[in-house]
Design a protein around this motif. Sequence first.
Motif, PDB file in Angstrom:
ATOM      1  N   ALA A 187       0.827  -1.209   0.000  1.00 30.77           N
ATOM      2  CA  ALA A 187       0.000   0.000   0.000  1.00 30.77           C
ATOM      3  C   ALA A 187       0.859   1.256   0.000  1.00 30.77           C
ATOM      4  O   ALA A 187       0.603   2.198  -0.765  1.00 30.77           O
ATOM      5  CB  ALA A 187      -0.929  -0.012   1.217  1.00 30.77           C
ATOM      6  N   ALA A 188       1.880   1.289   0.850  1.00 28.59           N
ATOM      7  CA  ALA A 188       2.746   2.467   0.912  1.00 28.59           C
ATOM      8  C   ALA A 188       3.463   2.691  -0.407  1.00 28.59           C
ATOM      9  O   ALA A 188       3.568   3.826  -0.894  1.00 28.59           O
ATOM     10  CB  ALA A 188       3.759   2.297   2.045  1.00 28.59           C
ATOM     11  N   TYR A 189       3.958   1.609  -1.001  1.00 30.06           N
ATOM     12  CA  TYR A 189       4.672   1.719  -2.273  1.00 30.06           C
ATOM     13  C   TYR A 189       3.738   2.179  -3.392  1.00 30.06           C
ATOM     14  O   TYR A 189       4.066   3.103  -4.143  1.00 30.06           O
ATOM     15  CB  TYR A 189       5.277   0.366  -2.631  1.00 30.06           C
ATOM     16  N   MET A 190       2.586   1.540  -3.518  1.00 29.91           N
ATOM     17  CA  MET A 190       1.673   1.862  -4.610  1.00 29.91           C
ATOM     18  C   MET A 190       1.135   3.277  -4.501  1.00 29.91           C
ATOM     19  O   MET A 190       1.108   4.033  -5.483  1.00 29.91           O
ATOM     20  CB  MET A 190       0.521   0.855  -4.655  1.00 29.91           C
ATOM     21  N   TRP A 191       0.682   3.663  -3.317  1.00 28.01           N
ATOM     22  CA  TRP A 191       0.136   5.010  -3.166  1.00 28.01           C
ATOM     23  C   TRP A 191       1.218   6.069  -3.290  1.00 28.01           C
ATOM     24  O   TRP A 191       1.024   7.101  -3.918  1.00 28.01           O
ATOM     25  CB  TRP A 191      -0.591   5.134  -1.827  1.00 28.01           C
ATOM     26  N   GLY A 192       2.376   5.811  -2.687  1.00 24.78           N
ATOM     27  CA  GLY A 192       3.445   6.788  -2.749  1.00 24.78           C
ATOM     28  C   GLY A 192       3.948   7.027  -4.155  1.00 24.78           C
ATOM     29  O   GLY A 192       4.066   8.180  -4.604  1.00 24.78           O
ATOM     30  N   THR A 193       4.215   5.956  -4.886  1.00 21.70           N
ATOM     31  CA  THR A 193       4.742   6.120  -6.241  1.00 21.70           C
ATOM     32  C   THR A 193       3.682   6.622  -7.207  1.00 21.70           C
ATOM     33  O   THR A 193       3.984   7.411  -8.107  1.00 21.70           O
ATOM     34  CB  THR A 193       5.332   4.800  -6.768  1.00 21.70           C
ATOM     35  N   HIS A 194       2.428   6.203  -7.020  1.00 18.03           N
ATOM     36  CA  HIS A 194       1.412   6.566  -8.003  1.00 18.03           C
ATOM     37  C   HIS A 194       0.861   7.974  -7.814  1.00 18.03           C
ATOM     38  O   HIS A 194       0.212   8.502  -8.716  1.00 18.03           O
ATOM     39  CB  HIS A 194       0.308   5.509  -8.049  1.00 18.03           C
ATOM     40  N   VAL A 195       1.124   8.591  -6.673  1.00 15.77           N
ATOM     41  CA  VAL A 195       0.864  10.028  -6.584  1.00 15.77           C
ATOM     42  C   VAL A 195       1.807  10.767  -7.529  1.00 15.77           C
ATOM     43  O   VAL A 195       1.409  11.688  -8.260  1.00 15.77           O
ATOM     44  CB  VAL A 195       1.028  10.528  -5.141  1.00 15.77           C
ATOM     45  N   LEU A 196       3.070  10.338  -7.561  1.00 13.10           N
ATOM     46  CA  LEU A 196       4.049  10.950  -8.455  1.00 13.10           C
ATOM     47  C   LEU A 196       3.766  10.584  -9.913  1.00 13.10           C
ATOM     48  O   LEU A 196       3.833  11.434 -10.801  1.00 13.10           O
ATOM     49  CB  LEU A 196       5.457  10.507  -8.060  1.00 13.10           C
ATOM     50  N   ILE A 197       3.463   9.310 -10.149  1.00 12.45           N
ATOM     51  CA  ILE A 197       3.113   8.890 -11.507  1.00 12.45           C
ATOM     52  C   ILE A 197       1.867   9.628 -11.987  1.00 12.45           C
ATOM     53  O   ILE A 197       1.773  10.051 -13.142  1.00 12.45           O
ATOM     54  CB  ILE A 197       2.890   7.367 -11.555  1.00 12.45           C
ATOM     55  N   GLY A 198       0.902   9.821 -11.075  1.00 18.01           N
ATOM     56  CA  GLY A 198      -0.321  10.539 -11.430  1.00 18.01           C
ATOM     57  C   GLY A 198      -0.048  11.974 -11.824  1.00 18.01           C
ATOM     58  O   GLY A 198      -0.734  12.524 -12.692  1.00 18.01           O
ATOM     59  N   ALA A 199       0.958  12.595 -11.194  1.00 11.91           N
ATOM     60  CA  ALA A 199       1.313  13.959 -11.574  1.00 11.91           C
ATOM     61  C   ALA A 199       1.841  13.989 -13.007  1.00 11.91           C
ATOM     62  O   ALA A 199       1.478  14.876 -13.799  1.00 11.91           O
ATOM     63  CB  ALA A 199       2.351  14.525 -10.610  1.00 11.91           C
ATOM     64  N   GLY A 200       2.682  13.005 -13.349  1.00 19.11           N
ATOM     65  CA  GLY A 200       3.158  12.923 -14.729  1.00 19.11           C
ATOM     66  C   GLY A 200       2.025  12.638 -15.694  1.00 19.11           C
ATOM     67  O   GLY A 200       1.939  13.234 -16.777  1.00 19.11           O
ATOM     68  N   GLU A 201       1.143  11.733 -15.300  1.00 22.10           N
ATOM     69  CA  GLU A 201      -0.020  11.428 -16.137  1.00 22.10           C
ATOM     70  C   GLU A 201      -0.901  12.654 -16.295  1.00 22.10           C
ATOM     71  O   GLU A 201      -1.443  12.914 -17.367  1.00 22.10           O
ATOM     72  CB  GLU A 201      -0.827  10.284 -15.505  1.00 22.10           C
ATOM     73  N   GLY A 202      -1.052  13.418 -15.207  1.00 20.74           N
ATOM     74  CA  GLY A 202      -1.873  14.621 -15.274  1.00 20.74           C
ATOM     75  C   GLY A 202      -1.336  15.629 -16.265  1.00 20.74           C
ATOM     76  O   GLY A 202      -2.101  16.248 -17.019  1.00 20.74           O
ATOM     77  N   LEU A 203      -0.025  15.815 -16.285  1.00 23.01           N
ATOM     78  CA  LEU A 203       0.578  16.761 -17.224  1.00 23.01           C
ATOM     79  C   LEU A 203       0.354  16.324 -18.670  1.00 23.01           C
ATOM     80  O   LEU A 203      -0.023  17.138 -19.528  1.00 23.01           O
ATOM     81  CB  LEU A 203       2.073  16.892 -16.938  1.00 23.01           C
ATOM     82  N   ILE A 204       0.578  15.030 -18.948  1.00 19.37           N
ATOM     83  CA  ILE A 204       0.374  14.523 -20.303  1.00 19.37           C
ATOM     84  C   ILE A 204      -1.091  14.653 -20.709  1.00 19.37           C
ATOM     85  O   ILE A 204      -1.416  15.063 -21.828  1.00 19.37           O
ATOM     86  CB  ILE A 204       0.834  13.055 -20.408  1.00 19.37           C
ATOM     87  N   THR A 205      -1.982  14.307 -19.797  1.00 19.53           N
ATOM     88  CA  THR A 205      -3.416  14.387 -20.081  1.00 19.53           C
ATOM     89  C   THR A 205      -3.848  15.828 -20.323  1.00 19.53           C
ATOM     90  O   THR A 205      -4.584  16.120 -21.267  1.00 19.53           O
ATOM     91  CB  THR A 205      -4.228  13.781 -18.923  1.00 19.53           C
ATOM     92  N   ALA A 206      -3.386  16.751 -19.482  1.00 11.14           N
ATOM     93  CA  ALA A 206      -3.759  18.158 -19.616  1.00 11.14           C
ATOM     94  C   ALA A 206      -3.304  18.722 -20.952  1.00 11.14           C
ATOM     95  O   ALA A 206      -4.068  19.385 -21.661  1.00 11.14           O
ATOM     96  CB  ALA A 206      -3.174  18.969 -18.464  1.00 11.14           C
TER      97      ALA A 206
END
Length: 239
Positions: A187-206
């Motif tokens: 849980a710590a690994y998935m949530w921690g890394t995917h907040v950062l991955i989500g930021a990258g995904e957000g930029l590409i999506t935007a």
Amino acid sequence: MSTTTPLAMHMSDGIINAPTSALFGVVAIVGLAFCTWRARTDLDEKTVPMAGLVAAFIFAVQMINFPVLPGVSGHLLGGALAAILVGPYTGALCIAIVLVVQSLLFADGGVTALGANITNMALISTFVGYGVAVLGRRLVYSRTSSPGALGGIAFVAALCGTVAAATGFVIEYAIGGAASTSLGAVAAYMWGTHVLIGAGEGLITAVTVMAVARARPDLVHLLRNAPRPAAARRTGVPA
């Protein structure tokens, strides 16, 4: 964490046990069947070719990984992007097709874990991302319809969709994790890394959504029947 059990959004074989894989295989089949039924109302002469382009684009960009932490990389999931451009039902089908091709032809994601991967990335990510985008549209488009506002909505939607997909992974591991890594570590690994991955995904999506909206706003599903900005309603100028 165990170094012999890599954890990634594209779940490989052996991360969850067979009963859990079968359970989420059923969830994926039911979810995609519902999406297929509902997508018929969204598909028209504009949406069909757009859906093909979206699937091809997401397939291509999912092959590109970007670094998040030392030894950790991420890639676009595409759920929010697909939902914003072609709607959640068609978008979920686009992501599912990409995942099936990647699993069967490129060994990216295990075959036995395909149902879980579809549940996380095609269903959870897409519908959570679209729900956040619709909420943002209702709140923001009542005030402004600027490209920057649309980009902000797309960014937040993609971030939330990515974290929600990671949560789906954690839930599946909690139900039937077959690896030696503890649930807390996962849980710590998935949530921690995917907040950062989500930021990258957000930029590409935007960036992608803003580019399409500038060129052909009529092709952006999220903008169909969007509420007109308050200034436009007062002046009578179309939004």
